[in-house]
Structures are given as C-alpha cells and as structure tokens.
Design an enzyme around this catalytic site. Structure first.
Site, PDB file in Angstrom:
ATOM      1  N   HIS A   1       0.852  -1.202   0.000  1.00 16.62           N
ATOM      2  CA  HIS A   1       0.000   0.000   0.000  1.00 16.62           C
ATOM      3  C   HIS A   1       0.881   1.242   0.000  1.00 16.62           C
ATOM      4  O   HIS A   1       2.094   1.144   0.204  1.00 16.62           O
ATOM      5  CB  HIS A   1      -0.887  -0.007   1.258  1.00 16.62           C
TER       6      HIS A   1
ATOM      7  N   HIS B   1       6.279   6.009  -1.522  1.00 25.54           N
ATOM      8  CA  HIS B   1       6.909   4.716  -1.824  1.00 25.54           C
ATOM      9  C   HIS B   1       5.971   3.585  -1.447  1.00 25.54           C
ATOM     10  O   HIS B   1       5.069   3.771  -0.620  1.00 25.54           O
ATOM     11  CB  HIS B   1       8.217   4.583  -1.024  1.00 25.54           C
TER      12      HIS B   1
HETATM   13  P1  2AM Z   1       5.844   2.358   5.107  1.00 27.32           P
HETATM   14  O1  2AM Z   1       4.869   2.725   4.042  1.00 27.32           O
HETATM   15  O2  2AM Z   1       7.120   3.092   5.006  1.00 27.32           O
HETATM   16  O3  2AM Z   1       6.036   0.881   5.196  1.00 27.32           O
HETATM   17  C1  2AM Z   1       1.652   0.554   8.503  1.00 27.32           C
HETATM   18  O4  2AM Z   1       2.444   0.075   9.508  1.00 27.32           O
HETATM   19  C2  2AM Z   1       2.379   1.594   7.693  1.00 27.32           C
HETATM   20  O5  2AM Z   1       2.684   2.688   8.513  1.00 27.32           O
HETATM   21  C3  2AM Z   1       3.665   1.050   7.159  1.00 27.32           C
HETATM   22  O6  2AM Z   1       3.483   0.813   5.800  1.00 27.32           O
HETATM   23  C4  2AM Z   1       4.728   2.069   7.476  1.00 27.32           C
HETATM   24  O7  2AM Z   1       5.143   2.832   6.410  1.00 27.32           O
HETATM   25  C5  2AM Z   1       4.042   3.027   8.391  1.00 27.32           C
HETATM   26  N1  2AM Z   1       4.667   2.997   9.700  1.00 27.32           N
HETATM   27  C6  2AM Z   1       4.738   1.975  10.554  1.00 27.32           C
HETATM   28  N2  2AM Z   1       5.350   2.312  11.681  1.00 27.32           N
HETATM   29  C7  2AM Z   1       5.684   3.591  11.557  1.00 27.32           C
HETATM   30  C8  2AM Z   1       6.334   4.521  12.397  1.00 27.32           C
HETATM   31  N3  2AM Z   1       6.757   4.190  13.624  1.00 27.32           N
HETATM   32  N4  2AM Z   1       6.522   5.746  11.937  1.00 27.32           N
HETATM   33  C9  2AM Z   1       6.113   6.090  10.715  1.00 27.32           C
HETATM   34  N5  2AM Z   1       5.473   5.278   9.864  1.00 27.32           N
HETATM   35  C10 2AM Z   1       5.262   4.024  10.286  1.00 27.32           C
END
Ligand code: 2AM
Length: 194
Positions: free
Chosen positions: A44, A131
């Site tokens: 996603h 991304h």
């Molecule tokens: P990503 O798109 O870079 O993978 C669900 O967990 C989404 O939220 C993930 O796809 C991740 O981004 C983002 N995410 C998870 N943990 C996070 C954090 N601590 N800080 C910022 N984004 C986070």
C-alpha cells in the site's frame, strides 16, 4: 485500559498492481532470506502513520478525512524505480517508487497531515517520499550483505506500463502478529466530489 488500534491513512492499490509488483520482485523475494517481505495483498501507499489510537476516538477522524478526500481529485499513478531507505548502499526498507500525479499526491498527503494536527497527531517533519514498501531488511544482515542486496534491488525493473487510478482514501488498521503485520481497511472515502 481502553481498546487502542494501530492506525494509518493510506492509498490502497488495485490487486493487479500488487500482483505485478510481486511478479517483478519474485526472483529477489525467493533469493533473499535476509528480508521480511510484505505479502502482495499488504502492499500500500502510506500517507500518514497515526500509531495507537483509542477506539473511542475513531469517529473524530471521520469528518476531517472525509473533507480531505473530497478536496482531492482521483489520482493516476505508475510504479517507478526500486529504491531503499536510508540508501541502497545500506538498505533497511526496500520499496518501489511512484510516478504520475506526484504533485496532487503530495498535496493530498499534506492535507491529511494538516487535517489531523487539531486532533493531536503531530506533523511529520521528514519530507514525504511516496513509496510502496516491499520488504524490511532483517537486523542480522551484515553491512557487506546489505550492500550486495542494495545492488540487487537497484536492478529490479518497474513493471512495464503499470499505470493505475486511485479513487479513494483509506483508514487502515495494522495488527502486529508473530507472522508480521496484518492490514485491514476500516473505512474509505472517495476522492473528489461526487
Ligand atoms: P511504510 O509505508 O514506510 O512501510 C503501517 O504500519 C504503515 O505505517 C507502514 O506501511 C509504514 O510505512 C508506516 N509505519 C509503521 N510504523 C511507523 C512509524 N513508527 N513511523 C512512521 N510510519 C510508520
């Protein structure tokens, strides 16, 4: 303690795009044991990570997110070049980039940020880098192995002519399990006025 949900705001991808990404990355996915790969149905585009939110606060998110969605036209995007955070020479997160309506996408992401500030979600300070996360490198991988992995990622070509429309904004829940995060869509709002 009140029930809390781990939430994020995202753009979901058509299944055909998820499958095409899985196919173009399949050789790497099969070869690289040092990476925790995102299952195709979990790929996603994250706009804003909210973290743990009390379930009782869910209704408060709905008005602001509905207004943001209404204020943005549907988007047309394409899967772009592969890359990594923080860099291809020392990768931790492997991703596919995006092309197409990137300016409207950045405005939509900024609008989500701003709409949620009054609810107590601080604005992200890092610039938005759209991304699609495909894998996370396991901690045990040595710097040398990371460099080799980065070179392999740089050679993954984007799926050809994979342009797709995005018609809605999604509020997603992430549940952490021993097998990895499982994502579930809680609510969607169409992009643009209908
Ligand atoms: P990503 O798109 O870079 O993978 C669900 O967990 C989404 O939220 C993930 O796809 C991740 O981004 C983002 N995410 C998870 N943990 C996070 C954090 N601590 N800080 C910022 N984004 C986070």
């Amino acid at each position: 303690m009140a029930e809390a949900l781990r939430l994020f705001v995202a753009l979901e991808l058509p299944e055909a795009v998820q499958q095409a990404l899985a196919s173009t990355w399949a050789p790497l996915r099969q070869a690289e044991r040092g990476v925790k790969w995102v299952p195709p149905q979990g790929i996603h585009l994250t706009l804003k990570f909210l973290g743990e939110v009390a379930e009782a606060r869910l209704p408060l998110l709905e008005g602001p997110l509905a207004r943001v969605a209404q204020g943005s036209a549907p988007l047309r995007l394409r899967v772009g070049q592969a890359g990594a955070f923080p860099s291809l020479s020392a990768p931790r997160v492997l991703w596919a980039g995006l092309e197409g309506d990137l300016e409207p996408l950045a405005r939509l992401q900024q609008a989500v940020e701003e709409a949620l500030v009054p609810l107590g979600f601080p604005q992200e300070e890092r610039p938005f880098t759209p991304h699609l996360t495909l894998g996370r490198v396991r901690d045990g991988l040595s710097p040398l192995e990371r460099r080799r992995l980065g070179r392999a990622v740089a050679q993954v070509l984007p799926p050809p002519d994979l342009s797709f429309g995005v018609g809605h904004l999604s509020l997603m829940q992430s549940t952490l399990t021993p097998q990895g995060a499982v994502y579930r869509c809680l609510k969607v709002w169409p992009l643009g006025k209908r």
